[in-house]
Design a protein around this motif. Sequence first.
Motif, PDB file in Angstrom:
ATOM      1  N   ALA A  17       0.869  -1.177   0.000  1.00  0.00           N
ATOM      2  CA  ALA A  17       0.000   0.000   0.000  1.00  0.00           C
ATOM      3  C   ALA A  17       0.904   1.224   0.000  1.00  0.00           C
ATOM      4  CB  ALA A  17      -0.903   0.004   1.224  1.00  0.00           C
ATOM      5  N   THR A  30      -1.631  -1.093  -3.897  1.00  0.00           N
ATOM      6  CA  THR A  30      -2.787  -0.312  -3.467  1.00  0.00           C
ATOM      7  C   THR A  30      -2.329   1.136  -3.413  1.00  0.00           C
ATOM      8  OG1 THR A  30      -3.800  -2.091  -2.183  1.00  0.00           O
ATOM      9  CG2 THR A  30      -4.392   0.167  -1.591  1.00  0.00           C
ATOM     10  N   LYS A  40      -3.607  -2.254  -8.370  1.00  0.00           N
ATOM     11  CA  LYS A  40      -4.771  -3.145  -8.316  1.00  0.00           C
ATOM     12  C   LYS A  40      -5.929  -2.493  -7.567  1.00  0.00           C
ATOM     13  CE  LYS A  40      -3.879  -5.606  -3.964  1.00  0.00           C
ATOM     14  NZ  LYS A  40      -3.806  -6.918  -3.297  1.00  0.00           N
ATOM     15  N   LYS A  41      -5.634  -1.478  -6.739  1.00  0.00           N
ATOM     16  CA  LYS A  41      -6.664  -0.843  -5.910  1.00  0.00           C
ATOM     17  C   LYS A  41      -6.325   0.631  -5.759  1.00  0.00           C
ATOM     18  CE  LYS A  41      -7.878  -3.114  -2.234  1.00  0.00           C
ATOM     19  NZ  LYS A  41      -7.868  -3.686  -0.862  1.00  0.00           N
TER      20      LYS A  41
END
Length: 272
Positions: A20, A47, A67-68
């Motif tokens: 992240a 992320t 991906k996010k």
Amino acid sequence: MAEFLSLREAVSRYIHDGDAVCLEGFTHLIPFAAGHEIIRQEKRELTLIRMTPDLIYDQMIGAGCAKKLIFSWGGNPGVGSLHRMRDAVERNWPNTLEIFEHSHAAMACAYEAGAAGLPFAVLRGYVGSDLPKVNTQIKFINCPFTDERLAAVPSVRPDVAVIHAQRADRNGNVLIEGIVGIQKEVVLAAKRSIVTVEEIVDDLGASVNACVLPAWAITAIVEAPKGASPSYALGYYDRDNAFYKSWDEIARDRETFLTWLQHNVFEKGAAS
């Protein structure tokens, strides 16, 4: 304690697939150079977290890094949409992108909670909003003292924070001037942090009430002149408004975007 590294080494050592990652900067001091190095090293399954995703996240999403996305506003400021982001959300190109949209207030509170080491943030917000219907990260709780209904969101506690600033001294302390945004909170909230700076100096020249990030809060410092361009760095260079306008056309078409990426990110990095 902060260590001084090259940009290539800092990204290689501290950003891993699946992390992240927050690249923060509010219209100002946006860490474009670091974002381009993440693209060059082909980091995947990230992320990405940012209050205002703009061109650098459009580029990273289009390059297949994400991906996010956790955010509170996404667009090309003053111009329009982020076409690579839209392509990922609407057509799963170059891969599927999961999104969690928040309000600015919620994101700011989430960063502050993360910096304080708290698991979630509480705020008066989302009353009458449809975002709770589509964002599972938004919950509601009752105050244990007044029974007031309040919104709650997870704190932002990323694996890696990446910011750009004007100066670092040789002891590893960093000065941020101008629009500060949420940069100091994301560094304090993160497990690891990379700070790119315009220059490394003997003395920061910090004024009273200046925003100074202490060396103990920073993992790596990178000297990266013009590391925020095409955004701006107060006292060093202006915003390249022409590029922001041109990006709209570049990003609309996949092949045009990929050609731009090859010439301006991959080849440029190989030559440096």
